[in-house]
Design a protein around this motif. Structure first.
Motif, mmCIF file in Angstrom:
data_model
loop_
_atom_site.group_PDB
_atom_site.id
_atom_site.type_symbol
_atom_site.label_atom_id
_atom_site.label_comp_id
_atom_site.label_asym_id
_atom_site.label_seq_id
_atom_site.Cartn_x
_atom_site.Cartn_y
_atom_site.Cartn_z
ATOM 1 N N TYR A 3 -2.129 -6.085 -12.414
ATOM 2 C CA TYR A 3 -2.024 -5.816 -10.983
ATOM 3 C C TYR A 3 -0.965 -6.732 -10.387
ATOM 4 O O TYR A 3 -1.007 -7.940 -10.575
ATOM 5 C CB TYR A 3 -3.395 -6.069 -10.347
ATOM 6 N N ILE A 4 -0.011 -6.155 -9.680
ATOM 7 C CA ILE A 4 1.036 -6.923 -9.001
ATOM 8 C C ILE A 4 0.854 -6.702 -7.508
ATOM 9 O O ILE A 4 0.787 -5.564 -7.047
ATOM 10 C CB ILE A 4 2.441 -6.444 -9.421
ATOM 11 N N SER A 5 0.791 -7.789 -6.750
ATOM 12 C CA SER A 5 0.639 -7.689 -5.299
ATOM 13 C C SER A 5 1.776 -8.434 -4.623
ATOM 14 O O SER A 5 2.104 -9.559 -4.987
ATOM 15 C CB SER A 5 -0.704 -8.289 -4.872
ATOM 16 N N ILE A 6 2.372 -7.794 -3.628
ATOM 17 C CA ILE A 6 3.473 -8.376 -2.884
ATOM 18 C C ILE A 6 3.073 -8.416 -1.417
ATOM 19 O O ILE A 6 2.606 -7.415 -0.876
ATOM 20 C CB ILE A 6 4.749 -7.516 -3.021
ATOM 21 N N GLU A 7 3.260 -9.558 -0.788
ATOM 22 C CA GLU A 7 3.054 -9.651 0.653
ATOM 23 C C GLU A 7 4.406 -9.894 1.278
ATOM 24 O O GLU A 7 5.140 -10.788 0.860
ATOM 25 C CB GLU A 7 2.083 -10.780 0.988
ATOM 26 N N LYS A 16 10.778 -0.631 -1.055
ATOM 27 C CA LYS A 16 9.454 -0.553 -1.695
ATOM 28 C C LYS A 16 9.552 0.169 -3.035
ATOM 29 O O LYS A 16 8.988 -0.266 -4.033
ATOM 30 C CB LYS A 16 8.459 0.165 -0.779
ATOM 31 N N THR A 24 7.558 -3.412 -12.122
ATOM 32 C CA THR A 24 6.769 -2.812 -13.202
ATOM 33 C C THR A 24 7.544 -2.850 -14.513
ATOM 34 O O THR A 24 7.003 -3.262 -15.549
ATOM 35 C CB THR A 24 6.383 -1.369 -12.847
ATOM 36 N N THR A 39 -0.539 -1.549 -11.748
ATOM 37 C CA THR A 39 -0.758 -1.150 -10.364
ATOM 38 C C THR A 39 0.017 -2.128 -9.492
ATOM 39 O O THR A 39 -0.049 -3.336 -9.702
ATOM 40 C CB THR A 39 -2.253 -1.232 -9.994
ATOM 41 N N VAL A 40 0.758 -1.601 -8.516
ATOM 42 C CA VAL A 40 1.523 -2.440 -7.597
ATOM 43 C C VAL A 40 1.094 -2.106 -6.177
ATOM 44 O O VAL A 40 1.000 -0.937 -5.815
ATOM 45 C CB VAL A 40 3.047 -2.193 -7.734
ATOM 46 N N THR A 41 0.801 -3.134 -5.388
ATOM 47 C CA THR A 41 0.520 -2.924 -3.969
ATOM 48 C C THR A 41 1.476 -3.776 -3.157
ATOM 49 O O THR A 41 1.868 -4.863 -3.569
ATOM 50 C CB THR A 41 -0.926 -3.299 -3.580
ATOM 51 N N ILE A 42 1.839 -3.263 -2.003
ATOM 52 C CA ILE A 42 2.692 -3.996 -1.075
ATOM 53 C C ILE A 42 1.923 -4.112 0.234
ATOM 54 O O ILE A 42 1.589 -3.105 0.859
ATOM 55 C CB ILE A 42 4.036 -3.282 -0.858
ATOM 56 N N LYS A 43 1.625 -5.343 0.608
ATOM 57 C CA LYS A 43 0.911 -5.607 1.864
ATOM 58 C C LYS A 43 1.936 -6.085 2.880
ATOM 59 O O LYS A 43 2.562 -7.115 2.690
ATOM 60 C CB LYS A 43 -0.156 -6.683 1.663
#
Length: 69
Positions: A3-7, A16, A24, A39-43
């Protein structure tokens, strides 16, 4: 599942897309885990809602941009 998360502040749809694609691919290459498992999310946080050193990111960006001109 990796899991990769970017803020971040505000990003364009193209930024994005590039972040998701490149992060990835890079992490998959380094870890030898297939890309489909990531899985990548961008907050996105509005710049005025995040601060560093007693100033909002919005203020920091304004000061930075005024010095560049």
């Amino acid at each position: 599942m990796p899991y990769i998360s970017i803020e971040s502040g505000r990003l364009t749809a193209e930024q994005k897309r590039q972040l998701i694609e490149r992060l990835t691919a890079t992490v998959s290459e380094i870890t030898h885990i297939p890309e489909q498992f990531f899985t990548v999310t961008i907050k996105e946080l509005p710049d005025e809602n995040f601060g560093i050193g007693g100033k909002s990111i919005d203020e920091i960006k304004q000061n930075y941009n005024s010095k560049k001109v």
